[in-house]
Write a protein that holds these residues in place. Structure first.
Motif, PDB file in Angstrom:
ATOM      1  N   PHE A  76       0.855  -1.187   0.000  1.00 18.40           N
ATOM      2  CA  PHE A  76       0.000   0.000   0.000  1.00 18.40           C
ATOM      3  C   PHE A  76       0.886   1.230   0.000  1.00 18.40           C
ATOM      4  CE2 PHE A  76      -2.409   3.191   2.540  1.00 18.40           C
ATOM      5  CZ  PHE A  76      -3.478   3.350   1.673  1.00 18.40           C
ATOM      6  N   GLU A  84       3.982  -2.584   3.730  1.00 22.85           N
ATOM      7  CA  GLU A  84       3.723  -3.936   3.258  1.00 22.85           C
ATOM      8  C   GLU A  84       3.065  -4.744   4.357  1.00 22.85           C
ATOM      9  OE1 GLU A  84       7.135  -4.982  -0.024  1.00 22.85           O
ATOM     10  OE2 GLU A  84       7.409  -5.528   2.061  1.00 22.85           O
ATOM     11  N   SER A  93       2.499  -5.957  14.883  1.00 21.76           N
ATOM     12  CA  SER A  93       2.078  -4.584  15.202  1.00 21.76           C
ATOM     13  C   SER A  93       1.028  -4.582  16.297  1.00 21.76           C
ATOM     14  CB  SER A  93       1.490  -3.889  13.964  1.00 21.76           C
ATOM     15  OG  SER A  93       2.201  -4.206  12.831  1.00 21.76           O
ATOM     16  N   TYR A  99      -2.168  -5.295  22.219  1.00 20.71           N
ATOM     17  CA  TYR A  99      -3.323  -6.185  22.038  1.00 20.71           C
ATOM     18  C   TYR A  99      -2.848  -7.630  22.022  1.00 20.71           C
ATOM     19  CZ  TYR A  99      -6.060  -2.069  21.061  1.00 20.71           C
ATOM     20  OH  TYR A  99      -6.692  -0.869  21.171  1.00 20.71           O
TER      21      TYR A  99
ATOM     22  N   MET B  84     -11.392   0.295  15.617  1.00 12.39           N
ATOM     23  CA  MET B  84     -10.303   0.676  14.733  1.00 12.39           C
ATOM     24  C   MET B  84     -10.346   2.184  14.508  1.00 12.39           C
ATOM     25  SD  MET B  84      -9.735  -0.822  10.948  1.00 12.39           S
ATOM     26  CE  MET B  84     -11.120  -0.157  10.081  1.00 12.39           C
ATOM     27  N   VAL B  86      -8.847   5.028  11.762  1.00 12.61           N
ATOM     28  CA  VAL B  86      -8.103   5.313  10.537  1.00 12.61           C
ATOM     29  C   VAL B  86      -7.776   6.799  10.533  1.00 12.61           C
ATOM     30  CG1 VAL B  86      -8.094   5.200   8.020  1.00 12.61           C
ATOM     31  CG2 VAL B  86      -9.407   3.537   9.334  1.00 12.61           C
ATOM     32  N   TYR B  88      -6.061   9.748   8.444  1.00 18.65           N
ATOM     33  CA  TYR B  88      -5.584  10.059   7.102  1.00 18.65           C
ATOM     34  C   TYR B  88      -5.296  11.544   7.024  1.00 18.65           C
ATOM     35  CZ  TYR B  88      -5.422  10.316   2.028  1.00 18.65           C
ATOM     36  OH  TYR B  88      -5.029  10.521   0.731  1.00 18.65           O
ATOM     37  N   LEU B  89      -4.058  11.893   6.735  1.00 20.71           N
ATOM     38  CA  LEU B  89      -3.597  13.278   6.675  1.00 20.71           C
ATOM     39  C   LEU B  89      -4.013  14.052   7.934  1.00 20.71           C
ATOM     40  CD1 LEU B  89      -4.321  14.009   2.917  1.00 20.71           C
ATOM     41  CD2 LEU B  89      -2.118  13.475   3.974  1.00 20.71           C
ATOM     42  N   GLN B 103     -19.739   3.577   7.000  1.00 19.37           N
ATOM     43  CA  GLN B 103     -18.765   4.276   6.159  1.00 19.37           C
ATOM     44  C   GLN B 103     -18.609   3.584   4.806  1.00 19.37           C
ATOM     45  OE1 GLN B 103     -15.164   4.469   8.398  1.00 19.37           O
ATOM     46  NE2 GLN B 103     -15.992   5.981   9.828  1.00 19.37           N
ATOM     47  N   LEU B 173      -4.657  -4.216   8.131  1.00 19.37           N
ATOM     48  CA  LEU B 173      -4.554  -2.762   7.930  1.00 19.37           C
ATOM     49  C   LEU B 173      -3.543  -2.126   8.875  1.00 19.37           C
ATOM     50  CD1 LEU B 173      -8.215  -1.661   7.259  1.00 19.37           C
ATOM     51  CD2 LEU B 173      -6.368  -2.067   5.647  1.00 19.37           C
ATOM     52  N   VAL B 174      -3.458  -2.648  10.103  1.00 21.77           N
ATOM     53  CA  VAL B 174      -2.534  -2.079  11.078  1.00 21.77           C
ATOM     54  C   VAL B 174      -1.096  -2.154  10.561  1.00 21.77           C
ATOM     55  CG1 VAL B 174      -1.498  -2.577  13.317  1.00 21.77           C
ATOM     56  CG2 VAL B 174      -3.954  -2.367  13.120  1.00 21.77           C
ATOM     57  N   ALA B 175      -0.770  -3.270   9.906  1.00 21.45           N
ATOM     58  CA  ALA B 175       0.591  -3.413   9.373  1.00 21.45           C
ATOM     59  C   ALA B 175       0.763  -2.634   8.074  1.00 21.45           C
ATOM     60  CB  ALA B 175       0.893  -4.891   9.138  1.00 21.45           C
ATOM     61  N   LEU B 176      -0.301  -2.618   7.293  1.00 24.53           N
ATOM     62  CA  LEU B 176      -0.214  -2.064   5.939  1.00 24.53           C
ATOM     63  C   LEU B 176      -0.163  -0.539   5.954  1.00 24.53           C
ATOM     64  CD1 LEU B 176      -0.275  -3.399   3.185  1.00 24.53           C
ATOM     65  CD2 LEU B 176      -2.738  -3.117   3.160  1.00 24.53           C
ATOM     66  N   VAL B 177      -0.996   0.066   6.777  1.00 23.41           N
ATOM     67  CA  VAL B 177      -1.118   1.521   6.783  1.00 23.41           C
ATOM     68  C   VAL B 177      -0.468   2.043   8.055  1.00 23.41           C
ATOM     69  CG1 VAL B 177      -2.711   3.437   6.513  1.00 23.41           C
ATOM     70  CG2 VAL B 177      -3.306   1.209   5.594  1.00 23.41           C
ATOM     71  N   MET B 179       2.126   4.909   8.380  1.00 24.99           N
ATOM     72  CA  MET B 179       2.999   5.922   7.804  1.00 24.99           C
ATOM     73  C   MET B 179       2.955   7.203   8.620  1.00 24.99           C
ATOM     74  SD  MET B 179       1.951   5.087   3.968  1.00 24.99           S
ATOM     75  CE  MET B 179       0.855   3.747   4.203  1.00 24.99           C
ATOM     76  N   ILE B 182       0.869  10.781   7.901  1.00 28.35           N
ATOM     77  CA  ILE B 182       0.135  10.742   6.628  1.00 28.35           C
ATOM     78  C   ILE B 182      -1.071   9.812   6.727  1.00 28.35           C
ATOM     79  CG2 ILE B 182       0.302  10.148   4.195  1.00 28.35           C
ATOM     80  CD1 ILE B 182       3.281  10.892   4.482  1.00 28.35           C
ATOM     81  N   ALA B 183      -0.815   8.605   7.120  1.00 36.32           N
ATOM     82  CA  ALA B 183      -1.924   7.669   7.263  1.00 36.32           C
ATOM     83  C   ALA B 183      -1.544   6.607   8.270  1.00 36.32           C
ATOM     84  CB  ALA B 183      -2.259   7.022   5.921  1.00 36.32           C
ATOM     85  N   VAL B 185      -3.421   3.305  10.739  1.00 38.82           N
ATOM     86  CA  VAL B 185      -4.560   2.570  11.272  1.00 38.82           C
ATOM     87  C   VAL B 185      -4.146   1.955  12.593  1.00 38.82           C
ATOM     88  CG1 VAL B 185      -6.104   0.612  10.929  1.00 38.82           C
ATOM     89  CG2 VAL B 185      -5.522   2.064   8.996  1.00 38.82           C
ATOM     90  N   ALA B 187      -5.660  -0.243  16.150  1.00 32.36           N
ATOM     91  CA  ALA B 187      -6.774  -1.032  16.672  1.00 32.36           C
ATOM     92  C   ALA B 187      -7.371  -0.329  17.885  1.00 32.36           C
ATOM     93  CB  ALA B 187      -6.299  -2.427  17.056  1.00 32.36           C
TER      94      ALA B 187
END
Ligand SMILES: [Zn+2]
Ligand SMILES: [Zn+2]
Lengths: 214, 243
Positions: A76, A84, A93, A99, B84, B86, B88-89, B103, B173-177, B179, B182-183, B185, B187
């Protein structure tokens, strides 16, 4: 009267595990399934060549597990920043964020249980050929039966797809090479579950035991 | 295809299917071996796989009730607390399971919204409700048709695993997003409660013994037949006197 009852009792082969009805058939004919006439529970499915197929499939699953667990599933990126996702780093994470319970549940259902299922089935199918391993194989079948419903690769796969769609309007979402391996592993896991028939393992062991006595 | 039906057992003019318990036998729930039980209803170990065999799962109704009540209570924090966040910016607020579904729906992703709704709201609620119906049906002897109760039982025990969908998505999502500003996620505490709901309901479905449905049904039928038999006997006894 007593003798007659004894003879009749010997013919009972199976009791339905969902309604306790006594039945005269123990196993289904090859390629078919045995259904309880009272409650319609599937009592036994008899896939052809169950042991060979299961052995081959679970070995394939084990091989696929390596790339599926190490390669990234999704990638992403927003502008120049990117992240990743692998099977493990999500769990990590969550664990780091405190958690513990949630992360161990996710780890158990998406990694440990599916891996253990493949390992147990490989062991059961290859190990049932040796008399020496009768007890461990019996134990492995028991463990497999308990673990069965906790392997949730298919649910995880749907989770990946939902994440993919949900985030696609925020940034650029790319499918990683690990996802193809993961999807293949999920397919193999489901096929393995379908092809495994514990009755054929038990009868294989019983045949050998009676052969040795005779 | 279908097994031979067991010959009926005739007792006092009534025909009931012969069950393993009546013959002092039981089915091992792990390997499905037919096991002869020791007298007195004690559990024993299965000679084939070594698992403990009970004629009926020990304390099935009590354990299932306890787990169902726990699950129902936990459903509250699972739905009220955020699962969760999220960001973003720099902007974003915690979302619960329901607001997450809303949503998705407002973003036009109604297919995904439906999937998440079914998996994380409909499935746990249906599962708990289904188990409560089954438990009440057995204990209060509500005459529900057993084949329908079995259908309910099979649905309830089969669908539970799909409710982990939302939690898997969060862990992805926690691992993916991740940054920073900027963004990101993260839990929320609701996810822990929700994870517990899933585990508790899955254990509850496991601890429920469907054979109790049939026991209650057969008992009810036996009672009806007995009543009919005694009435017939009374009529027979009364008939010669009248003539
Ligand atoms: Zn049945
Ligand atoms: Zn057993």
């Amino acid at each position: 009267m007593d003798q007659g009852q004894h003879r009749r009792r010997k013919t009972w082969q199976r009791a339905c595990h969902e309604c306790d009805l006594l039945l005269l058939d123990a196993v289904a004919p090859p390629g078919q399934k045995l259904v309880c006439p009272r409650c319609n529970a599937t009592l036994h499915r008899n896939p052809k060549n169950s042991v060979h197929y299961t052995a081959a499939l679970s070995l394939t699953g084990l091989l696929l597990f390596v790339p599926a667990a190490t390669l990234p599933l999704l990638h992403f990126s927003i502008f120049a920043f990117g992240g990743e996702n692998t099977l493990f780093n999500g769990v990590m994470s969550l664990f780091d964020a405190g958690y513990y319970w949630l992360s161990s549940l996710v780890l158990f259902c998406s990694v440990i249980a599916p891996l253990a299922k493949f390992l147990l089935l490989t062991f059961i199918c290859w190990g049932s050929a040796w008399a020496l391993l009768d007890r461990p194989v019996g134990l492995a079948v028991r463990w497999y039966q308990h673990l069965k419903e906790w392997g949730m690769l298919d649910v995880y796969m749907l989770g990946v797809l939902v994440a993919l769609v949900k985030m696609s309007d925020l940034g650029k979402m790319e499918v990683g090479p690990g996802l193809y391996c993961f999807a293949a592993m999920m397919l193999v896991a489901n096929l393995t579950t379908l092809s495994f028939d514990q009755e054929s393992i038990w009868s294989r062991m019983a045949r050998r035991a009676s052969g040795k006595v005779a | 295809m279908v097994a031979d039906g067991a010959p009926g057992q005739r007792e006092g003019g009534m025909k009931l299917p012969l069950k393993a318990r009546a013959r002092g036998m039981s089915c091992c729930l792990v390997c499905h071996q037919l096991v002869t039980m020791p007298a007195g209803g004690d559990p024993r170990h299965c000679p084939r796989c070594g698992a403990r065999v009970h004629t009926r799962i020990d304390g099935s109704l009590m354990v299932t009730w306890a787990l169902v009540i726990t699950g129902t209570l936990l459903l509250l924090p699972a739905n009220i607390l955020p699962v969760m966040t999220v960001i973003y910016l720099g902007s974003g607020e915690p979302s619960t399971i329901i607001s997450g579904v809303m949503q998705l729906y407002h973003a036009g992703l109604w297919g995904i919204a439906l999937i998440v709704f079914v998996a994380s709201i409909a499935v746990p609620v249906m599962k708990l409700l289904g188990l409560i119906i089954l438990l009440i049906q057995i204990q209060l002897r509500v005459p529900l048709i057993p084949l329908q109760a079995m259908k309910l039982y099979r649905v309830v025990s089969g669908i539970g695993r799909w409710s982990l969908l939302d939690l898997f998505m969060i862990s992805i999502l926690v691992a993916l997003v991740d940054m920073g500003a900027i963004a990101q996620v993260t839990a929320g505490p609701g996810s822990t409660a929700f994870a517990t709901v899933v585990v508790v309901t899955m254990t509850a479905a496991r601890s429920f013994d469907p054979r109790l449905i049939w026991d209650a049904y057969d008992e009810r039928r036996a009672a009806v037949h007995e009543e009919r038999d005694t009435r017939a006997q009374e009529q027979q006894r009364g008939a010669p006197g009248n003539a």
